[in-house]
Motif scaffolding. Sequence first.
Motif, PDB file in Angstrom:
ATOM      1  N   ARG A  27      36.875  14.266   8.711  1.00  8.00           N
ATOM      2  CA  ARG A  27      38.437  13.614   8.186  1.00  8.00           C
ATOM      3  C   ARG A  27      38.655  12.930   9.543  1.00  8.00           C
ATOM      4  N   TYR A  28      38.255  13.334  10.745  1.00  8.07           N
ATOM      5  CA  TYR A  28      38.985  12.346  11.800  1.00  8.07           C
ATOM      6  C   TYR A  28      37.782  11.682  12.212  1.00  8.07           C
ATOM      7  N   MET A  29      37.314  10.891  12.044  1.00  8.80           N
ATOM      8  CA  MET A  29      36.226   9.835  12.827  1.00  8.80           C
ATOM      9  C   MET A  29      36.383   9.592  13.963  1.00  8.80           C
ATOM     10  N   PRO A  30      38.225   9.222  13.013  1.00  8.06           N
ATOM     11  CA  PRO A  30      39.140   7.622  14.525  1.00  8.06           C
ATOM     12  C   PRO A  30      38.905   8.735  15.727  1.00  8.06           C
ATOM     13  N   TYR A  31      39.342  10.372  14.875  1.00 12.87           N
ATOM     14  CA  TYR A  31      39.821  11.059  16.245  1.00 12.87           C
ATOM     15  C   TYR A  31      38.068  11.007  16.886  1.00 12.87           C
ATOM     16  N   LEU A  32      37.488  11.398  16.064  1.00 14.69           N
ATOM     17  CA  LEU A  32      35.743  11.825  17.515  1.00 14.69           C
ATOM     18  C   LEU A  32      35.790  11.078  18.336  1.00 14.69           C
ATOM     19  N   PHE A  42      41.834  21.154  19.946  1.00 15.19           N
ATOM     20  CA  PHE A  42      42.698  21.945  21.478  1.00 15.19           C
ATOM     21  C   PHE A  42      41.129  21.672  22.525  1.00 15.19           C
ATOM     22  N   THR A  43      39.453  21.298  21.736  1.00 10.28           N
ATOM     23  CA  THR A  43      38.856  21.141  22.064  1.00 10.28           C
ATOM     24  C   THR A  43      38.445  19.787  22.802  1.00 10.28           C
ATOM     25  N   GLY A  44      39.063  19.085  22.533  1.00  7.38           N
ATOM     26  CA  GLY A  44      38.920  17.796  23.342  1.00  7.38           C
ATOM     27  C   GLY A  44      40.254  17.946  24.684  1.00  7.38           C
ATOM     28  N   LYS A  45      40.993  18.690  24.577  1.00 12.96           N
ATOM     29  CA  LYS A  45      41.402  18.848  25.800  1.00 12.96           C
ATOM     30  C   LYS A  45      41.414  20.208  27.040  1.00 12.96           C
ATOM     31  N   PHE A  46      40.783  20.830  25.795  1.00 19.65           N
ATOM     32  CA  PHE A  46      40.460  22.138  27.309  1.00 19.65           C
ATOM     33  C   PHE A  46      39.324  23.117  26.642  1.00 19.65           C
ATOM     34  N   GLY A  47      38.205  21.793  25.914  1.00 15.97           N
ATOM     35  CA  GLY A  47      36.936  22.706  25.743  1.00 15.97           C
ATOM     36  C   GLY A  47      36.059  22.739  26.764  1.00 15.97           C
ATOM     37  N   GLY A  48      36.180  22.472  27.893  1.00 16.25           N
ATOM     38  CA  GLY A  48      35.750  21.583  29.179  1.00 16.25           C
ATOM     39  C   GLY A  48      36.309  22.782  30.217  1.00 16.25           C
ATOM     40  N   LYS A  49      37.524  23.005  29.977  1.00 14.55           N
ATOM     41  CA  LYS A  49      38.111  23.533  30.936  1.00 14.55           C
ATOM     42  C   LYS A  49      38.972  24.599  30.714  1.00 14.55           C
TER      43      LYS A  49
END
Length: 320
Positions: free
Chosen positions: A176-181, A224-231
């Motif tokens: 549903r979120y291909m554009p976001y991915l 959430f994972t896009g913003k903080f997944g790595g930190k």
Amino acid sequence: MDISIVVPLYNEAESLPELAAWIKRVMDENGFSYEIIFVNDGSTDESWNVITSLAAEHPEVRGVSFRRNYGKSPALNTGFARTRGNVVITMDADLQDSPDEIPELYRMITQEGYDLVSGYKKKRYDPLSKTIPTKLFNATARRVTGIHNLHDFNCGLKAYRSAVVKHIEVYGDMHRYMPYLAKLAGFTRIGEKVVQHRARKYGSTKFGLDRFVNGYLDLATLWFTGKFGGKPMHFFGLLGSLMFILGFVAVAVVGFGKLWAMHHGHPYTLVTSSPYFYLALTLMLLGSQLFLAGFVGELIARNSPRRNDYEINEEITHDA
Ligand code: UDP
Ligand code: MG
């Protein structure tokens, strides 16, 4: 090869011959070299037999078959891994999307420089129970993802530059979120094209109303994972520290207030009879829990095999 068409399908046997013939006609008229990759998502009807016979007739038709039903996202991901065309088109198998849109989508990718072009079913032929929540869903998705020019995130008909599908991973219900991915992977030229939509001719829809609940949850996850997944510490650590400090200050105020009152001979009560004491306690406990969650998150992120996996666009070296 110009175009790879990926078609995920689950129990769509009646539609497939018509769809394949229609795609073939459009491709031949426009002189494209192409392939159709049917991904059979564990159908329990005749779908796979139909694909087998289509493939025997047409060399452009390829097929992959899951042993069981995994969902549309896993089907797309599997199709994407196999594409060889410069432009990848995804479309639903149920004849709701029109192959006539393909030439223009192809042109937008190759000539206008888009990374991804999403279809927009401006006039939909779906029941109201689907179209109204969809409007709400898209408004939320636009806000959260920051992709303000899209009206129809979940349209099955989309076109991608090949690099996009080779670099993003779609799992769960994230189709549903291909554009976001794509955006999160650094492919930011995202466009939209109004496309024809038709009522379902055969079979029935595979998604119920739970799609909207799950859709929102998935959006929260991606955000959430896009913003903080790595930190993760930057989220949990900050929130936890703030709560802890606030609680500590409140406890200190209550405690010292009492000591001060005792010292000066004013009337005083037990600290536990003040509501602030309990609020402060709760804040400190929750704060340290959040802080710990941040630490655990960091330990997990540190162990991720993909922690240093970056999207490299270009590079200059002087190696031979
Ligand atoms: N689909 C799939 N696996 C599933 C559910 C659906 O591959 O578990 C396919 C389905 O066969 C169709 C596309 O995904 O080709 C879109 O499904 P559907 O038409 O039911 O969705 P709607 O148009 O109602 O949103
Ligand atoms: Mg459909």
